[in-house]
Structure formats: structure tokens, C-alpha cells
Design an enzyme around this catalytic site. Structure first.
Site, short mmCIF file in Angstrom:
data_model
loop_
_atom_site.label_atom_id
_atom_site.label_comp_id
_atom_site.label_asym_id
_atom_site.label_seq_id
_atom_site.Cartn_x
_atom_site.Cartn_y
_atom_site.Cartn_z
N ASP A 45 -19.41 40.37 43.78
CA ASP A 45 -20.41 40.56 44.84
C ASP A 45 -20.37 39.37 45.82
O ASP A 45 -21.12 39.35 46.80
CB ASP A 45 -21.82 40.82 44.28
CG ASP A 45 -22.34 39.69 43.41
OD1 ASP A 45 -21.62 38.70 43.21
OD2 ASP A 45 -23.49 39.81 42.93
N SER A 46 -19.47 38.42 45.58
CA SER A 46 -19.17 37.38 46.58
C SER A 46 -18.69 38.03 47.87
O SER A 46 -18.61 37.37 48.91
CB SER A 46 -18.12 36.40 46.05
OG SER A 46 -17.01 37.09 45.55
N ASP A 84 -18.54 43.82 39.81
CA ASP A 84 -19.88 43.26 39.65
C ASP A 84 -20.99 44.30 39.78
O ASP A 84 -20.95 45.15 40.68
CB ASP A 84 -20.13 42.21 40.74
CG ASP A 84 -19.83 40.80 40.25
OD1 ASP A 84 -19.74 40.59 39.03
OD2 ASP A 84 -19.69 39.91 41.11
N LYS A 113 -19.46 43.50 35.29
CA LYS A 113 -20.01 42.15 35.06
C LYS A 113 -21.47 42.12 35.46
O LYS A 113 -21.85 42.68 36.49
CB LYS A 113 -19.21 41.10 35.84
CG LYS A 113 -19.76 39.69 35.71
CD LYS A 113 -18.74 38.62 36.08
CE LYS A 113 -18.52 38.39 37.54
NZ LYS A 113 -19.71 37.95 38.31
N GLU A 115 -24.98 39.52 35.72
CA GLU A 115 -25.58 38.19 35.64
C GLU A 115 -26.82 38.23 34.76
O GLU A 115 -27.57 39.21 34.77
CB GLU A 115 -25.99 37.70 37.05
CG GLU A 115 -24.80 37.36 37.91
CD GLU A 115 -25.19 36.76 39.26
OE1 GLU A 115 -26.34 36.30 39.42
OE2 GLU A 115 -24.32 36.76 40.15
N GLU A 182 -20.29 29.82 35.31
CA GLU A 182 -20.12 29.26 36.65
C GLU A 182 -20.86 27.93 36.77
O GLU A 182 -22.05 27.84 36.40
CB GLU A 182 -20.65 30.27 37.70
CG GLU A 182 -20.53 29.77 39.12
CD GLU A 182 -20.70 30.88 40.18
OE1 GLU A 182 -20.81 32.06 39.81
OE2 GLU A 182 -20.72 30.53 41.37
O1 KIV Z 1 -18.87 37.47 42.81
C1 KIV Z 1 -17.98 36.71 42.45
O2 KIV Z 1 -16.93 36.56 43.09
C2 KIV Z 1 -18.16 35.98 41.21
C3 KIV Z 1 -17.35 34.74 41.04
C4 KIV Z 1 -18.00 33.63 41.77
C5 KIV Z 1 -17.11 34.45 39.64
O3 KIV Z 1 -18.98 36.33 40.41
#
Ligand code: KIV
Length: 265
Positions: A45-46, A84, A113, A115, A182
Site C-alpha cells: 500500500d506504499s 497488502d 499482508k 498490519e 519495519e
Molecule cells: O507497503 C509497503 O510497501 C510495505 C513495505 C514498506 C514493507 O509494507
């Protein structure tokens, strides 16, 4: 089915072979990373920052994640695709199941993934029960940036470090197949990597982790502001982007990346 499977990643941890991971959000970069044989491609989600120009990951929606996962996954013949679950997409087991289903069915992700620590244990358990491969994300959780008041190293205080280890073990017991950490100090990353049976992937967490991940735009030196734990692998690279990715893979495998200066104490 990609060549890299969860089973292979677990074997790599046991054998001490470092796992390589980079983000990608579109077909062209996904194909390039896959051809370089990166183990895992993270549709992170970056993308909120590097694709959409926001200053956090908060605005990223489930539709965005599905859209970008859909572009990446058809290109991945070798690499495992991890996508994510964005902000507020897993606040209950029902919602987590619905959204993980979207990432896998519509987006083609092989793994999702999420959080969060202890508060996600029930969601992780339910996803595992339904056969969804899951990576937990601990340490700095960018979706909580406004609660944290910024992007800071997490786990310097003993009680926070101990709680992170407790949470990681709880999530592993609940069925998490991998843990991403992280921005944590090297000593804590070391403890987590030793304590967990599942692979531990670090970003800003030192070289003792079972693998490393970076945001692609950071390691190509084209993001607005790359974090200090990242490295520009493209500048001075005669083989262009493919060469930068190949060098990253090589430096992670040999333990040359990250260096001491790219770690937190
Ligand atoms: O969203 C992302 O790219 C991430 C990385 C910072 C690990 O979660």
C-alpha cells in the site's frame, strides 16, 4: 502457481538462504523483477505514496489494491505475489475474509499482508482456517502514522520490544506464515528472527532477518524522499534497472545489504 511457494520460503529460512523481496505495482516492473528471480513481489500500500502521490498509505482503498495486484500477478511466473490489506480493511474476521478473498480471487495474490499485533490475532486465525497464506506486519505500521505521530523506529524500549515478540509469537500461533518487521533496532530484529519459526522479512531492521524488502522507487533513487535504511542501487549502474535489481538480490543474498549505517541501534 509461481515457482516460489510458501513452502520454499520456509525451507529457505531453515537453510539460512536469504529471501529477497521488492515492491511492484504494475505489469512492466513486475515482469522485470520476476525475470531477475526476486523471491517475493509485494504489491504494497506504499503505492499510496509512490504511485498516487499521497503523504501516507491511509487513502489507499481495497479497489486500489485489487487494481494494482491484478496488473502485477499475471507477470509473476517465478515470484510469489504478496498483496497488502489496506487501512481499515480488516477490522473483523468477516471483513478480513471478504477482503483477502478479493485480493486473491480478483487480484491474483498468493498471500496477503496485514498490519497489526495482538488485535489482529482472531482475524489471522480465521484467515488461516480458510487456507489464506498471511504475512503479519509488525514494528512501524504506516497505517497508524497519525496515531504514532510520524514514522519512527519502534521497539527501543524493553517493554515494547518484549510485547512485539509476544505479539509475533501469538500471530504465528494463530496461523501467520511470515512476519514483516519495519524500522526496529537490530537487537530486536535478531530476537524476533530467532524466536519465530516462520520467515522474518526486515525493512530497516538489520541484516539478521531471514530476508529483506525495499520499496522499488526508493532503491531506484526516484522516490520523493528515500528513508535512511534504503539504498540507491541504480545510480552508477551500467546495466540499468535490471542491473540495480540484480545487485540488490546479490547484496541481500550475500549479507552485504543492509550495511551497519542502514540499521537502527
Ligand atoms: O507497503 C509497503 O510497501 C510495505 C513495505 C514498506 C514493507 O509494507
Amino acid at each position: 502457481m509461481s515457482i516460489v511457494t510458501l513452502k520454499k520460503l520456509k525451507k529457505m529460512k531453515q537453510a539460512g538462504d536469504k529471501i529477497t523481496m521488492l515492491t511492484a505495482y504494475d505489469a512492466s516492473f513486475a515482469r522485470l523483477l520476476d525475470q531477475q528471480k526476486i523471491d517475493v513481489i509485494l504489491v504494497g500500500d506504499s503505492l499510496g505514496m509512490v504511485m498516487q502521490g499521497h503523504d501516507s498509505t491511509i487513502p489507499v482503498t481495497m479497489d486500489d489494491m485489487v487494481y494494482h495486484s491484478k496488473m502485477v500477478s499475471p507477470e509473476c511466473k517465478y515470484s510469489l505475489v504478496l498483496s497488502d490489506l489496506p487501512f481499515m480493511s480488516c477490522t473483523s474476521p468477516v471483513q478480513a475474509i471478504k477482503n483477502a478473498t478479493r485480493l486473491m480471487q480478483e487480484g491474483g495474490a498468493h498471500m496477503v499482508k496485514m498490519e497489526g499485533g495482538e488485535s489482529q490475532a482472531e482475524n489471522v486465525k480465521q484467515l488461516a482456517r480458510h487456507g489464506v497464506p498471511l504475512c503479519a506486519h509488525l514494528g512501524l505500521q504506516p497505517q497508524s502514522v497519525h496515531k504514532l505521530g510520524g514514522y519512527f523506529v519502534q521497539g527501543r524500549a524493553v517493554e515494547i520490544a518484549d510485547k512485539m515478540i509476544e505479539d509475533a509469537l501469538l500471530l504465528q500461533d494463530a496461523g501467520a506464515d511470515m512476519v514483516l518487521i519495519e524500522c526496529v533496532p537490530v537487537a530486536l530484529a535478531n530476537r524476533l528472527t530467532q524466536a519465530l519459526e516462520v520467515p522474518v522479512i526486515g525493512i530497516g531492521a538489520g541484516r539478521s532477518c531471514d530476508g529483506q524488502v525495499l520499496v522499488l522507487q526508493d532503491m531506484l533513487g526516484i522516490s520523493k524522499k528515500a528513508p535512511r535504511f534504503s539504498q540507491d542501487f541504480l545510480t552508477g549502474q551500467s546495466e540499468g534497472i535490471s542491473g540495480a535489481v540484480a545487485t540488490y538480490i546479490d547484496q541481500v543474498k550475500t549479507g552485504a545489504f543492509p550495511s551497519d549505517e542502514q540499521c537502527f541501534l
